[in-house]
Design a protein around this motif. Structure first.
Motif, PDB file in Angstrom:
ATOM      1  N   PRO A 131      33.131  35.700  31.960  1.00 37.11           N
ATOM      2  CA  PRO A 131      33.580  36.366  32.773  1.00 37.11           C
ATOM      3  C   PRO A 131      34.833  35.887  33.827  1.00 37.11           C
ATOM      4  CG  PRO A 131      31.180  36.032  33.082  1.00 37.11           C
ATOM      5  CD  PRO A 131      31.618  35.163  32.240  1.00 37.11           C
ATOM      6  N   ILE A 132      34.875  34.495  33.916  1.00 41.97           N
ATOM      7  CA  ILE A 132      35.937  34.128  34.722  1.00 41.97           C
ATOM      8  C   ILE A 132      37.416  34.277  33.866  1.00 41.97           C
ATOM      9  CG2 ILE A 132      36.942  31.988  35.618  1.00 41.97           C
ATOM     10  CD1 ILE A 132      34.353  30.918  36.165  1.00 41.97           C
ATOM     11  N   GLY A 133      37.048  34.097  32.595  1.00 44.15           N
ATOM     12  CA  GLY A 133      38.335  34.385  31.522  1.00 44.15           C
ATOM     13  C   GLY A 133      38.788  35.659  31.286  1.00 44.15           C
ATOM     14  N   VAL A 134      37.524  36.524  31.574  1.00 41.16           N
ATOM     15  CA  VAL A 134      37.959  38.206  31.503  1.00 41.16           C
ATOM     16  C   VAL A 134      38.830  38.534  32.917  1.00 41.16           C
ATOM     17  CG1 VAL A 134      37.229  40.476  31.764  1.00 41.16           C
ATOM     18  CG2 VAL A 134      36.145  38.861  30.065  1.00 41.16           C
ATOM     19  N   LEU A 135      38.490  37.824  34.019  1.00 39.90           N
ATOM     20  CA  LEU A 135      38.959  38.039  35.134  1.00 39.90           C
ATOM     21  C   LEU A 135      40.415  37.417  35.202  1.00 39.90           C
ATOM     22  CD1 LEU A 135      38.532  39.055  38.367  1.00 39.90           C
ATOM     23  CD2 LEU A 135      38.018  36.853  38.734  1.00 39.90           C
ATOM     24  N   LEU A 136      40.769  36.471  34.599  1.00 42.80           N
ATOM     25  CA  LEU A 136      42.051  35.732  34.739  1.00 42.80           C
ATOM     26  C   LEU A 136      42.881  36.713  33.511  1.00 42.80           C
ATOM     27  CD1 LEU A 136      41.038  32.108  33.918  1.00 42.80           C
ATOM     28  CD2 LEU A 136      42.419  32.904  35.831  1.00 42.80           C
ATOM     29  N   TYR A 137      42.434  36.941  32.436  1.00 41.13           N
ATOM     30  CA  TYR A 137      43.403  37.895  31.886  1.00 41.13           C
ATOM     31  C   TYR A 137      43.301  39.287  32.346  1.00 41.13           C
ATOM     32  CZ  TYR A 137      44.488  41.146  27.911  1.00 41.13           C
ATOM     33  OH  TYR A 137      45.297  41.998  27.022  1.00 41.13           O
ATOM     34  N   GLY A 138      42.423  40.062  32.829  1.00 42.11           N
ATOM     35  CA  GLY A 138      42.413  41.277  33.414  1.00 42.11           C
ATOM     36  C   GLY A 138      43.282  41.677  34.736  1.00 42.11           C
ATOM     37  N   THR A 139      43.343  40.545  35.381  1.00 39.39           N
ATOM     38  CA  THR A 139      44.128  40.666  36.644  1.00 39.39           C
ATOM     39  C   THR A 139      45.393  39.887  36.583  1.00 39.39           C
ATOM     40  OG1 THR A 139      43.385  38.335  37.486  1.00 39.39           O
ATOM     41  CG2 THR A 139      42.262  40.133  38.083  1.00 39.39           C
ATOM     42  N   SER A 140      45.964  39.543  35.191  1.00 40.45           N
ATOM     43  CA  SER A 140      47.035  39.205  35.042  1.00 40.45           C
ATOM     44  C   SER A 140      48.360  40.245  35.163  1.00 40.45           C
ATOM     45  CB  SER A 140      47.326  38.223  33.927  1.00 40.45           C
ATOM     46  OG  SER A 140      47.016  38.791  32.663  1.00 40.45           O
ATOM     47  N   LYS A 141      49.498  39.846  35.269  1.00 39.97           N
ATOM     48  CA  LYS A 141      50.703  41.005  35.431  1.00 39.97           C
ATOM     49  C   LYS A 141      50.621  41.835  34.133  1.00 39.97           C
ATOM     50  CE  LYS A 141      55.586  41.592  36.497  1.00 39.97           C
ATOM     51  NZ  LYS A 141      56.826  41.229  36.637  1.00 39.97           N
ATOM     52  N   GLY A 142      50.714  43.255  34.463  1.00 47.33           N
ATOM     53  CA  GLY A 142      50.729  43.963  33.324  1.00 47.33           C
ATOM     54  C   GLY A 142      49.499  44.156  32.214  1.00 47.33           C
ATOM     55  N   SER A 143      48.177  43.343  32.801  1.00 46.30           N
ATOM     56  CA  SER A 143      46.990  43.612  32.037  1.00 46.30           C
ATOM     57  C   SER A 143      46.268  44.752  32.627  1.00 46.30           C
ATOM     58  CB  SER A 143      46.370  42.235  32.462  1.00 46.30           C
ATOM     59  OG  SER A 143      45.380  42.271  31.258  1.00 46.30           O
ATOM     60  N   LEU A 144      44.825  44.697  32.318  1.00 42.01           N
ATOM     61  CA  LEU A 144      44.126  45.713  32.496  1.00 42.01           C
ATOM     62  C   LEU A 144      43.749  46.360  34.121  1.00 42.01           C
ATOM     63  CD1 LEU A 144      41.289  44.787  29.830  1.00 42.01           C
ATOM     64  CD2 LEU A 144      42.944  46.402  29.736  1.00 42.01           C
ATOM     65  N   PHE A 145      43.583  45.357  34.893  1.00 41.34           N
ATOM     66  CA  PHE A 145      43.576  45.549  36.129  1.00 41.34           C
ATOM     67  C   PHE A 145      44.088  44.668  36.856  1.00 41.34           C
ATOM     68  CE2 PHE A 145      39.565  44.185  34.190  1.00 41.34           C
ATOM     69  CZ  PHE A 145      39.662  42.761  34.613  1.00 41.34           C
ATOM     70  N   PRO A 146      45.640  44.676  36.965  1.00 39.69           N
ATOM     71  CA  PRO A 146      46.604  43.535  37.543  1.00 39.69           C
ATOM     72  C   PRO A 146      46.001  43.520  39.179  1.00 39.69           C
ATOM     73  CG  PRO A 146      47.808  45.394  36.930  1.00 39.69           C
ATOM     74  CD  PRO A 146      46.442  45.870  36.314  1.00 39.69           C
ATOM     75  N   ASN A 147      46.008  42.169  39.396  1.00 40.55           N
ATOM     76  CA  ASN A 147      45.689  41.876  41.093  1.00 40.55           C
ATOM     77  C   ASN A 147      46.196  40.583  41.140  1.00 40.55           C
ATOM     78  OD1 ASN A 147      44.453  41.145  43.539  1.00 40.55           O
ATOM     79  ND2 ASN A 147      43.245  42.907  43.318  1.00 40.55           N
ATOM     80  N   LYS A 148      47.319  40.306  41.914  1.00 44.86           N
ATOM     81  CA  LYS A 148      48.202  39.061  41.924  1.00 44.86           C
ATOM     82  C   LYS A 148      47.321  38.249  42.728  1.00 44.86           C
ATOM     83  CE  LYS A 148      52.629  36.832  42.864  1.00 44.86           C
ATOM     84  NZ  LYS A 148      54.017  37.263  43.133  1.00 44.86           N
ATOM     85  N   PRO A 149      46.661  38.462  43.936  1.00 44.56           N
ATOM     86  CA  PRO A 149      46.152  37.530  44.852  1.00 44.56           C
ATOM     87  C   PRO A 149      44.723  37.064  44.095  1.00 44.56           C
ATOM     88  CG  PRO A 149      46.893  39.376  46.051  1.00 44.56           C
ATOM     89  CD  PRO A 149      46.954  39.808  44.601  1.00 44.56           C
ATOM     90  N   ILE A 150      44.068  37.887  43.538  1.00 46.92           N
ATOM     91  CA  ILE A 150      42.644  37.469  42.774  1.00 46.92           C
ATOM     92  C   ILE A 150      43.180  36.693  41.658  1.00 46.92           C
ATOM     93  CG2 ILE A 150      40.837  38.002  41.419  1.00 46.92           C
ATOM     94  CD1 ILE A 150      40.605  40.497  43.126  1.00 46.92           C
TER      95      ILE A 150
END
Length: 228
Positions: free
Chosen positions: A40-59
């Motif tokens: 789940p942490i890896g998915v969060l790192l990937y998904g919140t990165s720029k241009g990914s599934l659900f980008p969120n820079k602070p998280i």
């Protein structure tokens, strides 16, 4: 003949067998829990990165910092620092189960980064095609990212499991068991070089077996390789 008897006589064969079993138990259980937390942490790192599934820079930034900090601390120091966590979870800071807690804390961030790296290897065109067909983020993760990155994920698992296995000799520091404890406490500290070298050899053999098995599975799962 005397050398063989000194290695396997007087119950030593049973002792080595118990040490192998305990080492595998600590390694496999620690790896399993590390993946349960790390995925789940890896998915969060990937998904919140720029241009990914659900980008969120602070998280992404906060998660990345926490993961990097935990990865940068040497395991023996992390073991000392996180003893209160093991005490809170298990009621004890020593023993094999406590050591599994320390392994998980050390390995989960490592696993998270490997999951993130494996997902980044997936062709962006495949993800865009899934999005154009109306797939949700959850569907993309389970039906696109994981299947497409399966060989890389299995190779990562081989690296993780052998890395965790390499940490197991430190069980002796907290009254744990296994091949590491046998090599250090009964081999090194008691000046019995035969026990020390035999235990070390068995650790090397375990690493090679696990590496080869997982590498074989990764090749079988790789669609780019024609299975003969």
């Amino acid at each position: 003949m005397n050398f063989v008897n000194s290695l396997f006589g007087d119950g030593m064969l049973l002792t080595y067998g118990e040490a192998i079993f305990l080492t595998l138990k600590i390694t496999l259980l620690g790896t399993l829990i590390a993946y349960i937390i790390g995925i789940p942490i890896g998915v969060l790192l990937y998904g919140t990165s720029k241009g990914s599934l659900f980008p969120n820079k602070p998280i992404n930034a906060v998660t990345g910092v926490v993961v990097n900090v935990l990865r940068s601390v040497p395991f023996i120091i992390l073991l000392v620092m996180t003893q209160p966590i093991a005490k809170f979870i298990l009621g004890t800071k020593i023993g094999d189960n406590a050591f599994i807690v320390y392994l998980v804390i050390a390995a989960a961030p490592f696993v998270a980064r490997m999951i993130e790296s494996s997902f980044k290897e997936v062709d962006a065109g495949v993800i865009e095609a899934a999005q154009s067909m109306g797939s949700t983020n959850l569907q993309i993760i389970f039906k696109v990212l994981i299947p497409e990155s399966k060989p890389s994920l299995i190779v990562g698992a081989a690296i993780a499991i052998t890395t965790i296995l390499g940490y197991t000799p430190m069980t002796y520091l907290i009254a744990g068991g296994g091949l590491g404890q046998l090599a250090i406490q009964f081999g090194l500290y008691r000046f019995d070089s035969k026990v020390m070298y035999m235990s070390s050899l068995l650790l090397i053999i375990l690493v090679q077996i696990l590496q080869e098995v997982l590498s074989f599975i990764a090749k079988k799962c790789d669609k780019r390789i024609k299975n003969k």
